[in-house]
Design an enzyme around this catalytic site. Structure first.
Site, PDB file in Angstrom:
ATOM      1  N   HIS A 137      -5.423  -4.650   1.931  1.00 15.60           N
ATOM      2  CA  HIS A 137      -4.519  -3.513   2.118  1.00 15.60           C
ATOM      3  C   HIS A 137      -5.000  -2.611   3.259  1.00 15.60           C
ATOM      4  O   HIS A 137      -4.211  -2.172   4.095  1.00 15.60           O
ATOM      5  CB  HIS A 137      -4.442  -2.709   0.820  1.00 15.60           C
ATOM      6  N   HIS A 174      -3.306  -0.722   6.942  1.00 18.58           N
ATOM      7  CA  HIS A 174      -3.538   0.575   7.574  1.00 18.58           C
ATOM      8  C   HIS A 174      -4.128   0.502   8.984  1.00 18.58           C
ATOM      9  O   HIS A 174      -3.712   1.239   9.880  1.00 18.58           O
ATOM     10  CB  HIS A 174      -4.483   1.412   6.704  1.00 18.58           C
ATOM     11  N   GLU A 180       2.562   4.732   3.913  1.00 14.62           N
ATOM     12  CA  GLU A 180       2.278   3.679   2.935  1.00 14.62           C
ATOM     13  C   GLU A 180       3.445   2.688   2.807  1.00 14.62           C
ATOM     14  O   GLU A 180       3.225   1.480   2.786  1.00 14.62           O
ATOM     15  CB  GLU A 180       1.969   4.286   1.562  1.00 14.62           C
ATOM     16  N   SER A 227       0.674  -5.390   3.579  1.00 15.20           N
ATOM     17  CA  SER A 227      -0.470  -5.997   2.883  1.00 15.20           C
ATOM     18  C   SER A 227      -0.111  -6.646   1.568  1.00 15.20           C
ATOM     19  O   SER A 227      -0.990  -7.092   0.830  1.00 15.20           O
ATOM     20  CB  SER A 227      -1.534  -4.919   2.636  1.00 15.20           C
TER      21      SER A 227
END
Length: 426
Positions: free
Chosen positions: A279, A284, A324, A343
């Protein structure tokens, strides 16, 4: 200038808990006084004795050496103390004026008391240590129910938690199974991202994977940290797991991204109920390598510093719906840019047929959302820049009695007025 910090938040312990001052913002009434005296050993001790004798609580002391005169060097003491009753204050001032030639009392000031936040790199050592987080546990998921996995996860988490911002990120010797899990997930995600993620995201991901070999093995955070610092000045802080919203967002104000090092369970690679290294790195990092996203992320972090809990929760919700799980239009098609989409195999599969809603921060700041399942609805904007504009517009509307900015030379978050941060021992 020598500064003795205010006594709030100056000494942190691992068992400290932040008091978020629920309800209306608190105000402390303070008085400033300036005293000029001859510079000699014990001059400060003599002044402090006067305040002690009058049972006066000092919250801040500043000193400054003045010019040399025939009588020797003078020193200026600027002291801040809690407002006293009128008769008590008169007695204190009378006593000081009998002892010193120059005593100047300024007007009372209203000093806001706000939730504590890390002001410098040293304060960032507290990440994950002083704020409690209630993690959602799904006992049906092997990531929580497999004792062997949990043991390995905790081993890595312990190493990560010991990391200090600015020092080399610890190297993790990943097992063969963990490496295989990464390669399997990455090959699937890389293909699926090509269909659902924005060109902006894909361009940054391609640059990173070419330089750091994402295809072949789990990248080390130490290498990612060096890459991001060179690209946008962002740094990494290895952490044990989920952090509080306040810690995570406050760290962004320092251009610091808090990042886990463990990987999801090998039996459920399509989705993780908690952030893992897939993730962090696939979702990110490509966006933190984008200068515009890096600047926006820091701005969100600066806005989060010192705001009350209700506003912090709303800001955290908007972060969720944008960085997000955000989406934007690109060539008349809605594409994702959020880390949670990129992700997750399940999110990537769900995205093309999902429902979408036009992003409005003043409406969606109070919207609830699921954490451990795919998102039922994604928020989108007409462009990536529009999302930025909305977030900053919302941030400027929040009730915050001071403004913060980041000093890149000293690596400190500074405010445009005096404040007191509140930290209470529980």
């Amino acid at each position: 200038m020598i500064r003795i910090k205010n006594f709030f938040g100056n000494h942190l312990k691992q068992n400290f808990k932040i008091d978020y001052l629920q309800g209306n913002e608190q105000i402390i009434y303070l008085t400033d006084i300036e005293i000029i005296t001859r510079d000699y050993p014990g001059s400060m001790k003599s002044i402090l004795k006067s305040f002690y004798e009058h049972k006066t609580n000092l919250s801040n002391i500043e000193t400054k050496l003045l010019n040399q005169t025939e009588q020797g060097r003078k020193v200026l003491y600027k002291l801040t103390y809690d407002k006293l009753e009128d008769h008590q204050n008169r007695e204190l001032i009378r006593d000081l004026k009998q002892r010193y030639d120059h005593v100047l009392e300024t007007h009372d000031r209203h000093v806001p008391v706000v939730p504590w936040y890390p002001k410098d790199t040293y304060d960032l050592r507290t990440i994950g240590k002083i704020m409690e987080v209630k993690e959602e546990v799904n006992n049906d998921h092997p990531q929580f129910s497999d004792p062997e996995y949990r043991k390995r996860r905790e081993e890595i988490a312990k190493v990560s938690q010991a990391h200090i911002v600015g020092e080399p990120v610890p190297i993790i010797e990943y097992t063969k199974q963990e490496q295989e899990t990464w390669k399997k997930i990455y090959s699937i995600l890389r293909q699926k991202c090509q269909n659902v993620m924005s060109n902006r995201f894909l361009k940054n991901l391609a640059r990173i994977e070419n330089q750091l070999g994402f295809h072949h093995k789990i990248p080390q955070l130490r290498d990612i940290d060096a890459y991001l610092q060179a690209e946008t000045g962002f740094r990494l802080k290895a952490t044990h797991g989920i952090l509080s919203q306040r810690e995570f967002l406050n760290a962004l104000g320092h251009r610091v991204f808090c990042c886990t090092q463990y990987i999801r369970h090998h039996k459920t690679p399509e989705y993780t109920p908690e952030p893992d290294i897939v993730h962090e790195l696939v979702g990110h990092v490509p966006m933190f390598a984008d200068p515009q996203v890096a600047d926006l992320s820091q701005e969100i972090g600066l806005i989060s510093c010192g705001i009350q809990q209700k506003d912090l929760s709303r800001l955290g919700t908007l972060y969720w719906f944008t960085l997000e799980y955000g989406a934007c239009k690109e060539d008349d098609k809605i594409k994702g840019y959020g880390a949670g989409i990129a992700s997750s195999i399940q999110e990537c599969d769900h995205f093309p047929s999902a429902s979408f809603e036009k992003f409005d921060p003043f409406i969606h700041a109070d919207r609830s959302y699921p954490i451990q399942t795919v998102q039922p609805t994604y928020m989108y904007t007409e462009s990536f820049e529009e999302a930025f504009h909305h977030l900053l517009q919302f941030g400027s509307s929040l009730s915050k009695p001071f403004k913060t900015y980041y000093d890149f030379q000293t690596k400190q978050i500074k405010s445009d007025r005096r404040i007191i941060t509140h930290l209470s021992e529980q």
